[in-house]
Enzyme design. Structure first.
Site, short mmCIF file in Angstrom:
data_model
loop_
_atom_site.label_atom_id
_atom_site.label_comp_id
_atom_site.label_asym_id
_atom_site.label_seq_id
_atom_site.Cartn_x
_atom_site.Cartn_y
_atom_site.Cartn_z
N LYS A 33 0.95 -1.23 -0.01
CA LYS A 33 0.03 -0.06 -0.01
C LYS A 33 0.78 1.25 0.05
O LYS A 33 1.15 2.02 1.04
CB LYS A 33 -0.82 0.05 1.27
N ARG A 53 8.02 20.48 12.48
CA ARG A 53 7.76 21.86 11.74
C ARG A 53 6.76 22.47 12.65
O ARG A 53 7.08 22.98 13.96
CB ARG A 53 7.02 21.79 10.53
N SER A 56 7.08 17.34 1.37
CA SER A 56 7.17 16.75 0.40
C SER A 56 5.73 16.98 -0.37
O SER A 56 5.90 16.97 -1.77
CB SER A 56 7.55 15.40 0.35
#
Ligand code: PNS
Length: 166
Positions: free
Chosen positions: A46, A97, A135
């Site tokens: 997956k 972050r 990303s």
């Protein structure tokens, strides 16, 4: 005296693809650790990744070609804690972050700690100029024709354009 640079630090992730946020974090981590393994997790079955694992490995290797002795790129299957044990690593590095990263990261760190109590997770704050890079967003912006120059290394930028705008 035992110094932190006697240990190997593992920086695990999807790296689909590696961004300048990851690169900044690796470089800053090298101030503390001598060696870092950028470890790409493979998820057979997956996996909705854009890049194959060999492509991601190649991009990481290109980015750190001048730091080959200190930054190694690798991939692994199965549990991160088992991989870390095989590599005799005692520290996992993860970047944080925004606060929104915290819950997921905290859960993973606690689970990994439960599975292997001797393995520590060290969190690094993402650099201020990389704070908003991910990303996922980089891929979305490129696929819709936006410019991500400066957010990813140049080689990654080329690979992204090839993949997403053919
Ligand atoms: O970049 P990502 O996708 O946030 O990285 C997540 C990653 C790869 C670190 C995590 O999914 C992972 O460790 N996968 C390996 C399998 C595993 O050990 N899962 C249990 C984590 S508590």
């Amino acid at each position: 005296m035992i110094m932190s640079h006697d240990y190997v630090a593992i920086y695990p992730g999807s790296f689909d693809p590696i961004t300048n946020g990851h690169v900044d974090l690796v470089k800053r981590t090298l101030r503390v650790f001598d060696k870092i393994i950028v470890a790409i997790a493979t998820n057979p079955g997956k996996d909705g990744s854009l890049f194959t694992v060999p492509e991601r490995l190649q991009m990481v290797r290109e980015v750190f070609k001048n730091l080959r002795g200190r930054v190694q790129a690798d991939s692994f299957e199965g549990l991160l804690v088992d991989y870390a044990e095989r590599k005799r690593a005692t520290v996992i590095i993860r970047g944080l972050r925004a606060i929104s990263d915290f819950e997921y990261e905290f859960q993973m760190a606690m689970m990994n700690h439960r599975l292997k109590p001797k393995l520590e997770t060290f969190f690094m704050m993402t650099g201020e100029s990389e704070f908003y890079i991910s990303s996922r967003l980089v891929k979305e912006v490129v696929s819709l024709g936006g410019n991500v120059a400066g957010l990813v290394p140049e080689n990654v930028f080329k690979h992204l354009k090839q993949k997403l705008t053919q």
